[in-house]
Design a protein around this motif. Structure first.
Motif, PDB file in Angstrom:
ATOM      1  N   THR A 132       0.813  -1.211   0.000  1.00 27.61           N
ATOM      2  CA  THR A 132       0.000   0.000   0.000  1.00 27.61           C
ATOM      3  C   THR A 132       0.848   1.263   0.000  1.00 27.61           C
ATOM      4  OG1 THR A 132      -1.614  -1.240   1.334  1.00 27.61           O
ATOM      5  CG2 THR A 132      -1.954   1.138   1.123  1.00 27.61           C
ATOM      6  N   LYS A 133       1.749   1.376   0.948  1.00 28.44           N
ATOM      7  CA  LYS A 133       2.579   2.579   1.067  1.00 28.44           C
ATOM      8  C   LYS A 133       3.730   2.585   0.068  1.00 28.44           C
ATOM      9  CE  LYS A 133       1.459   3.203   5.910  1.00 28.44           C
ATOM     10  NZ  LYS A 133       1.949   3.123   7.285  1.00 28.44           N
ATOM     11  N   PHE A 134       4.072   1.422  -0.453  1.00 31.65           N
ATOM     12  CA  PHE A 134       5.179   1.298  -1.405  1.00 31.65           C
ATOM     13  C   PHE A 134       4.759   1.637  -2.833  1.00 31.65           C
ATOM     14  CE2 PHE A 134       7.740  -1.471  -4.279  1.00 31.65           C
ATOM     15  CZ  PHE A 134       8.974  -0.882  -4.062  1.00 31.65           C
ATOM     16  N   ALA A 135       3.472   1.634  -3.118  1.00 29.23           N
ATOM     17  CA  ALA A 135       2.990   1.804  -4.493  1.00 29.23           C
ATOM     18  C   ALA A 135       3.566   3.036  -5.176  1.00 29.23           C
ATOM     19  CB  ALA A 135       1.472   1.827  -4.522  1.00 29.23           C
ATOM     20  N   ASP A 136       3.591   4.156  -4.482  1.00 31.12           N
ATOM     21  CA  ASP A 136       4.097   5.386  -5.090  1.00 31.12           C
ATOM     22  C   ASP A 136       5.613   5.374  -5.286  1.00 31.12           C
ATOM     23  OD1 ASP A 136       1.572   6.513  -5.347  1.00 31.12           O
ATOM     24  OD2 ASP A 136       1.652   7.410  -3.347  1.00 31.12           O
ATOM     25  N   GLU A 137       6.315   4.511  -4.549  1.00 29.03           N
ATOM     26  CA  GLU A 137       7.765   4.388  -4.680  1.00 29.03           C
ATOM     27  C   GLU A 137       8.173   3.354  -5.731  1.00 29.03           C
ATOM     28  OE1 GLU A 137       9.672   3.612  -0.884  1.00 29.03           O
ATOM     29  OE2 GLU A 137       7.995   4.561   0.142  1.00 29.03           O
ATOM     30  N   HIS A 138       7.243   2.512  -6.127  1.00 30.02           N
ATOM     31  CA  HIS A 138       7.550   1.416  -7.045  1.00 30.02           C
ATOM     32  C   HIS A 138       8.115   1.963  -8.352  1.00 30.02           C
ATOM     33  CE1 HIS A 138       6.516  -1.903  -9.905  1.00 30.02           C
ATOM     34  NE2 HIS A 138       7.090  -2.591  -8.934  1.00 30.02           N
ATOM     35  N   PRO A 139       9.322   1.517  -8.736  1.00 30.35           N
ATOM     36  CA  PRO A 139       9.946   2.037  -9.958  1.00 30.35           C
ATOM     37  C   PRO A 139       9.095   1.841 -11.211  1.00 30.35           C
ATOM     38  CG  PRO A 139      11.550   0.834  -8.660  1.00 30.35           C
ATOM     39  CD  PRO A 139      10.205   0.599  -8.014  1.00 30.35           C
ATOM     40  N   GLY A 140       8.280   0.805 -11.239  1.00 32.96           N
ATOM     41  CA  GLY A 140       7.415   0.560 -12.396  1.00 32.96           C
ATOM     42  C   GLY A 140       6.106   1.324 -12.340  1.00 32.96           C
ATOM     43  N   GLY A 141       5.889   2.040 -11.250  1.00 34.20           N
ATOM     44  CA  GLY A 141       4.668   2.826 -11.088  1.00 34.20           C
ATOM     45  C   GLY A 141       3.620   2.123 -10.245  1.00 34.20           C
ATOM     46  N   ALA A 142       2.764   2.917  -9.655  1.00 32.60           N
ATOM     47  CA  ALA A 142       1.701   2.395  -8.787  1.00 32.60           C
ATOM     48  C   ALA A 142       0.670   1.593  -9.569  1.00 32.60           C
ATOM     49  CB  ALA A 142       1.022   3.548  -8.053  1.00 32.60           C
ATOM     50  N   LYS A 143       0.479   1.927 -10.826  1.00 37.40           N
ATOM     51  CA  LYS A 143      -0.538   1.267 -11.649  1.00 37.40           C
ATOM     52  C   LYS A 143      -0.343  -0.251 -11.697  1.00 37.40           C
ATOM     53  CE  LYS A 143      -2.440   1.480 -16.325  1.00 37.40           C
ATOM     54  NZ  LYS A 143      -2.317   2.144 -17.635  1.00 37.40           N
ATOM     55  N   ILE A 144       0.896  -0.660 -11.785  1.00 35.11           N
ATOM     56  CA  ILE A 144       1.197  -2.100 -11.861  1.00 35.11           C
ATOM     57  C   ILE A 144       0.800  -2.801 -10.566  1.00 35.11           C
ATOM     58  CG2 ILE A 144       3.104  -3.764 -11.996  1.00 35.11           C
ATOM     59  CD1 ILE A 144       4.447  -1.683 -13.912  1.00 35.11           C
ATOM     60  N   LEU A 145       1.138  -2.203  -9.424  1.00 37.12           N
ATOM     61  CA  LEU A 145       0.791  -2.825  -8.150  1.00 37.12           C
ATOM     62  C   LEU A 145      -0.718  -2.817  -7.927  1.00 37.12           C
ATOM     63  CD1 LEU A 145       3.640  -1.552  -5.818  1.00 37.12           C
ATOM     64  CD2 LEU A 145       3.383  -3.787  -6.880  1.00 37.12           C
ATOM     65  N   LYS A 146      -1.383  -1.773  -8.368  1.00 38.84           N
ATOM     66  CA  LYS A 146      -2.847  -1.722  -8.234  1.00 38.84           C
ATOM     67  C   LYS A 146      -3.504  -2.832  -9.045  1.00 38.84           C
ATOM     68  CE  LYS A 146      -3.084   3.192  -7.216  1.00 38.84           C
ATOM     69  NZ  LYS A 146      -3.437   4.525  -7.696  1.00 38.84           N
ATOM     70  N   ARG A 147      -2.908  -3.174 -10.180  1.00 39.06           N
ATOM     71  CA  ARG A 147      -3.459  -4.215 -11.046  1.00 39.06           C
ATOM     72  C   ARG A 147      -3.379  -5.601 -10.403  1.00 39.06           C
ATOM     73  NH1 ARG A 147      -0.368  -4.063 -16.192  1.00 39.06           N
ATOM     74  NH2 ARG A 147      -1.145  -1.944 -16.186  1.00 39.06           N
ATOM     75  N   VAL A 148      -2.333  -5.851  -9.603  1.00 37.79           N
ATOM     76  CA  VAL A 148      -2.163  -7.178  -9.005  1.00 37.79           C
ATOM     77  C   VAL A 148      -2.567  -7.219  -7.527  1.00 37.79           C
ATOM     78  CG1 VAL A 148      -0.399  -7.922 -10.637  1.00 37.79           C
ATOM     79  CG2 VAL A 148       0.285  -6.790  -8.505  1.00 37.79           C
ATOM     80  N   ALA A 149      -3.010  -6.099  -6.984  1.00 43.05           N
ATOM     81  CA  ALA A 149      -3.402  -6.061  -5.568  1.00 43.05           C
ATOM     82  C   ALA A 149      -4.496  -7.082  -5.293  1.00 43.05           C
ATOM     83  CB  ALA A 149      -3.877  -4.658  -5.194  1.00 43.05           C
ATOM     84  N   GLY A 150      -4.325  -7.822  -4.203  1.00 35.90           N
ATOM     85  CA  GLY A 150      -5.294  -8.838  -3.812  1.00 35.90           C
ATOM     86  C   GLY A 150      -5.092 -10.171  -4.513  1.00 35.90           C
ATOM     87  N   LYS A 151      -4.024 -10.286  -5.286  1.00 34.20           N
ATOM     88  CA  LYS A 151      -3.814 -11.496  -6.086  1.00 34.20           C
ATOM     89  C   LYS A 151      -2.433 -12.097  -5.847  1.00 34.20           C
ATOM     90  CE  LYS A 151      -6.576  -9.488  -9.763  1.00 34.20           C
ATOM     91  NZ  LYS A 151      -6.517  -8.885 -11.084  1.00 34.20           N
ATOM     92  N   ASP A 152      -2.258 -13.297  -6.390  1.00 33.02           N
ATOM     93  CA  ASP A 152      -0.947 -13.923  -6.417  1.00 33.02           C
ATOM     94  C   ASP A 152      -0.189 -13.297  -7.586  1.00 33.02           C
ATOM     95  OD1 ASP A 152       1.320 -15.521  -6.817  1.00 33.02           O
ATOM     96  OD2 ASP A 152       0.279 -17.317  -6.134  1.00 33.02           O
ATOM     97  N   ALA A 153       0.834 -12.523  -7.266  1.00 30.42           N
ATOM     98  CA  ALA A 153       1.601 -11.802  -8.285  1.00 30.42           C
ATOM     99  C   ALA A 153       2.940 -12.481  -8.569  1.00 30.42           C
ATOM    100  CB  ALA A 153       1.817 -10.366  -7.826  1.00 30.42           C
ATOM    101  N   SER A 154       3.074 -13.728  -8.181  1.00 21.63           N
ATOM    102  CA  SER A 154       4.355 -14.433  -8.333  1.00 21.63           C
ATOM    103  C   SER A 154       4.859 -14.424  -9.774  1.00 21.63           C
ATOM    104  CB  SER A 154       4.234 -15.877  -7.850  1.00 21.63           C
ATOM    105  OG  SER A 154       3.864 -15.920  -6.501  1.00 21.63           O
ATOM    106  N   LYS A 155       4.004 -14.783 -10.703  1.00 15.19           N
ATOM    107  CA  LYS A 155       4.415 -14.873 -12.110  1.00 15.19           C
ATOM    108  C   LYS A 155       4.897 -13.512 -12.610  1.00 15.19           C
ATOM    109  CE  LYS A 155       2.716 -16.282 -16.635  1.00 15.19           C
ATOM    110  NZ  LYS A 155       1.571 -16.806 -17.381  1.00 15.19           N
ATOM    111  N   GLN A 156       4.132 -12.460 -12.333  1.00 12.36           N
ATOM    112  CA  GLN A 156       4.513 -11.119 -12.774  1.00 12.36           C
ATOM    113  C   GLN A 156       5.781 -10.645 -12.064  1.00 12.36           C
ATOM    114  OE1 GLN A 156       1.506 -12.129 -11.748  1.00 12.36           O
ATOM    115  NE2 GLN A 156      -0.132 -11.131 -12.881  1.00 12.36           N
ATOM    116  N   PHE A 157       5.886 -10.938 -10.761  1.00  9.31           N
ATOM    117  CA  PHE A 157       7.049 -10.511 -10.000  1.00  9.31           C
ATOM    118  C   PHE A 157       8.324 -11.114 -10.565  1.00  9.31           C
ATOM    119  CE2 PHE A 157      10.261 -10.908  -6.749  1.00  9.31           C
ATOM    120  CZ  PHE A 157      10.304  -9.632  -6.219  1.00  9.31           C
ATOM    121  N   TRP A 158       8.347 -12.435 -10.724  1.00  6.33           N
ATOM    122  CA  TRP A 158       9.568 -13.112 -11.164  1.00  6.33           C
ATOM    123  C   TRP A 158       9.916 -12.800 -12.613  1.00  6.33           C
ATOM    124  CZ3 TRP A 158      12.588 -13.951  -7.489  1.00  6.33           C
ATOM    125  CH2 TRP A 158      12.143 -14.420  -6.253  1.00  6.33           C
ATOM    126  N   LYS A 159       8.954 -12.342 -13.384  1.00  6.20           N
ATOM    127  CA  LYS A 159       9.238 -11.960 -14.758  1.00  6.20           C
ATOM    128  C   LYS A 159      10.154 -10.734 -14.806  1.00  6.20           C
ATOM    129  CE  LYS A 159       6.929 -10.868 -19.113  1.00  6.20           C
ATOM    130  NZ  LYS A 159       5.632 -10.695 -19.781  1.00  6.20           N
TER     131      LYS A 159
END
Length: 84
Positions: free
Chosen positions: A32-59
């Motif tokens: 939640t608090k990291f979203a604005d700091e995320h180098p790829g942008g908050a939009k990406i984290l908002k898209r995977v929030a509440g989900k298993d983001a393993s595949k996207q993360f490791w990519k």
């Protein structure tokens, strides 16, 4: 202390108002608090929030990223649904 979450618990934290949790492998992270700091942008984290983001993360990330941010963001582990 680490908590244990069900997939449904994580799924309910899918926006900034409720908090944004993601699952990477079996770990739960509060981004939640990291979203604005995320180098790829908050939009990406908002898209995977509440989900298993393993595949996207490791990519796009490696183990070094987890080691760096895990102490700050990890809040627990997900408990799998009962297997028959």
């Amino acid at each position: 202390m680490s908590q244990t979450f069900s997939p449904a618990d994580v799924a309910s934290h899918n926006n900034a108002e409720k908090g944004m949790y993601i699952i990477v492998d079996t770990n739960v992270y509060d981004v939640t608090k990291f979203a604005d700091e995320h180098p790829g942008g908050a939009k990406i984290l908002k898209r995977v929030a509440g989900k298993d983001a393993s595949k996207q993360f490791w990519k796009y990330h490696n183990e070094t990223v987890l080691k760096k941010y895990s102490p700050k963001l990890k809040i627990g582990e997900v408990k799998d649904a009962a297997k028959l």
